[in-house]
Design a protein around this motif. Structure first.
Motif: not given
Length: 620
Positions: A574-593
């Protein structure tokens, strides 16, 4: 040297004042039943905090649990399907699960275990896993170990939402208020997926949906007395496959199951100079309705399992080195089904544990417990553990524990029941060497263990048998017949390779054996117990970004006691990533299997292929 469990904060005035806040992941309840330092026990305990839970992402709690050593998973299909968690080769039903102080075993299920398919990460802020028998503190069911699940006590408003493969959506929100007088928190979540075929040979997707709400509160009457409370409710619908005629093998069907769970607790905490007391009343109710549209609109089978529990725990510091823990519980359980009128059983117990702690450099805990069950009688258990500080953050620990598990109401009173059943018993022993803490930059933990179990309850077929135990039970019954052993080695470690790159790994070798003399399966490995299981993880955190991955490697096993149905080994990334855009806002995503591995954890049941998911988190 500063204690790594303490976080220092600058008060901001000219005379610098340091205040200390103990890390949440340094405190555990699973060792003694009350909040204590993780270093105050010689038992093997792993703690996973909220930051790690959030970083893994998604609705599947097993992806988080398999980051701890000695844990293997079996599941009937996708998220929402029956999910068993085995610790150090024990039965899934021999893991005691406690959510916000409430024991959540399904009293109407045959083995009385907890189905992790109905527990999504939601507002969970901490997972504590004790590996090994500990019935002195926890009583019945604590043979394989104890898992304590704690929900967040939030003091702000936050939400998250994600969407991805197979039409999956997971949204959740939480919030809370806090002041000097106490705190109040709430959470809610909704998950749905179109899923995939539960039957590996099927083509019709089997979906799952669940909504859940919960809340927790604390009112500080004064510095010595606090009132506490919590509640959690979930409602889910799971599409399932069955065994239709004429082949009666697992295949696509239109069947589905509705499950409703309600857990609640109220209590008080008292703290005086040398004495701490926690008293609580808790309630757990799990209802299931199974439907087959081909048989009509009414449920084809329904069950209801319920428990009501009163509990008292205390700790008395006798002097700087010695302390005494005393506690007791009384629990009433009941079960009913479409074919079984309501049956009841009660169990009460009391324990005592004496502790010696020499300035944190050497400690020993030893205790005993007596339980009395209204149906099978009494059980006495003993346990002890010790730890020695070796210097330079190295620590030697050892523990001995006995466990027992009372027969379930289904095993006693259903059409297959046997009211002469005795409790299952276990004796476990382990020795470990630790360096650091798994929630800090560098850590290493090595353990060797053995657990012997006796009087394990097994289902026996009565087809064609004339034994007395089969009288009036033509389809089979339960009997205390099995002796088993599980032994092995666990390794867990992690390190910060650089300021923004960290890696960790867990591995377990678990050798299980049926030791029932004269049994046709004597000498066989136990079902669904792979010998080797490992998880390798890495995270790279450049500035506001995080990139990570988990690689899970599991060896082959067998699906049955005879060792005739093989389950192949598998490797999943499983691979994952995230971006803390601001102190209160985050984008994230992943690829499973990632490479779309085709595998099974229970013979005949499918697992998810490759899936891509993306989401957002926000706080106010």
């Amino acid at each position: 040297m500063a204690d790594p469990a303490l976080a220092e904060e600058d008060a901001g005035d000219e005379s610098i004042v340091l205040t200390h806040r103990i890390r949440d992941t340094y405190i555990t309840v699973v060792a003694s039943g009350m909040n204590d330092r993780i270093t105050a026990t010689g038992q093997p305990v792993s703690i996973i905090g909220k930051a790690e839970i959030d970083s893994v992402q998604g609705p599947d709690l097993t992806r988080i649990l398999q980051r701890t050593p000695g844990v293997t998973i079996s599941r009937n299909g996708g998220v929402g399907g029956f999910t068993g968690v085995r610790v150090r080769g024990a039965e899934a039903e021999q893991l005691l699960v406690v959510i916000d102080g409430v024991r959540v075993a399904d009293r109407a299920s045959p083995g009385g275990g907890f189905d992790f398919g109905n527990l999504l990460p939601g507002a969970i802020s901490k997972l504590e896993l004790l590996r090994g028998s500990n019935s002195v503190i926890w009583g019945s069911q604590a043979i394989g170990g104890v898992l304590a699940v704690t929900s967040a006590q939030a003091d702000d408003l936050s939400f998250s939402a994600e969407y991805g493969a197979r039409g999956s959506f997971y949204g959740r929100a939480s919030g809370g208020l806090s002041s000097d007088a106490g705190s109040l928190a709430f959470d809610g979540g909704y998950f749905r997926t179109d899923g995939f075929s539960t039957a590996a040979s099927g083509t019709e997707p089997d979906g799952f949906r669940q909504w859940q709400i919960g809340g927790r509160g604390r009112l500080d009457i004064n510095h010595q007395v606090s009132l506490i409370g919590s509640a959690r409710y979930s409602d889910g619908r799971l599409d399932i496959d069955g065994f239709p005629a004429p082949l009666f093998t697992l295949a696509d069907t239109a069947e589905y199951q509705d499950t409703r769970e309600f857990f609640a607790l109220t209590g008080a905490e008292l703290s005086f100079d040398d004495v701490s007391v926690v008293a609580s009343l808790s309630f757990a109710d799990i209802e299931r309705d199974s439907f087959d549209p081909l048989s009509g609109a009414d449920p084809s089978f329904s069950t209801d399992g319920r428990s009501e529990r009163a509990e008292l725990r205390s700790k008395w510091d006798l002097d700087r080195a010695f302390s005494l823990r005393l506690g007791g519980e009384y629990e009433r359980t009941r079960f009913s089904s479409t074919f079984d009128t309501e049956k009841r059983a009660n169990i009460g117990g009391a324990y005592g544990q004496l502790s010696f702690d020499h300035e944190g450099k050497f400690l020993i805990n030893a205790g005993a417990r007596l339980d009395d069950h209204s149906r099978f009688g009494s059980a006495v258990t003993f346990g002890a553990d010790a730890a020695f500080e070796l210097g330079s953050d190295w620590r030697l620990r050892t523990s001995f524990g006995e466990g027992f598990k009372a027969p379930t109401l289904f095993q006693l009173f259903s059409d297959f029941g046997n009211q002469t059943l005795a409790a299952e018993r276990s004796t476990s022993f382990d020795v470990g060497l630790d360096y650091g803490d798994r929630n800090l930059d560098e850590f290493l933990a090595l353990s060797i263990f053995r657990r012997d179990s006796e009087n394990q309850i097994d289902f026996i077929s009565c087809s064609g048998m004339a034994d007395a135990i089969c009288t009036d039970r033509p389809f089979g019954t339960y009997q205390n017949i099995r002796l088993t052993r599980a032994q092995g080695v666990e390794v867990e470690g992690g390190m910060a390779i650089s300021d923004d790159l960290a890696a960790r790994a867990v591995y377990a070798f678990i050798d299980t054996e049926n030791r029932t003399s004269g049994s046709a399966n004597e000498g066989n490995s136990l079902a669904r117990r792979p010998r080797h299981a490992a998880t390798l993880s890495a995270d790279w955190t450049p500035q506001d970004f995080r990139f990570g991955g988990d690689f899970r490697l599991v060896s082959r096993s067998f699906d049955d006691a005879a060792g005739s149905v093989r389950i192949g080994g598998y490797a999943v990334l499983d691979l994952r990533a995230s971006w803390q855009v601001t102190d209160t806002f985050e984008l994230f995503g992943r690829v499973e299997n990632v490479w779309d591995e085709h595998y099974q954890t229970a013979a005949g049941f499918g697992t998810a292929g490759r899936g891509v998911f993306a989401g957002v988190r926000a706080a106010m």
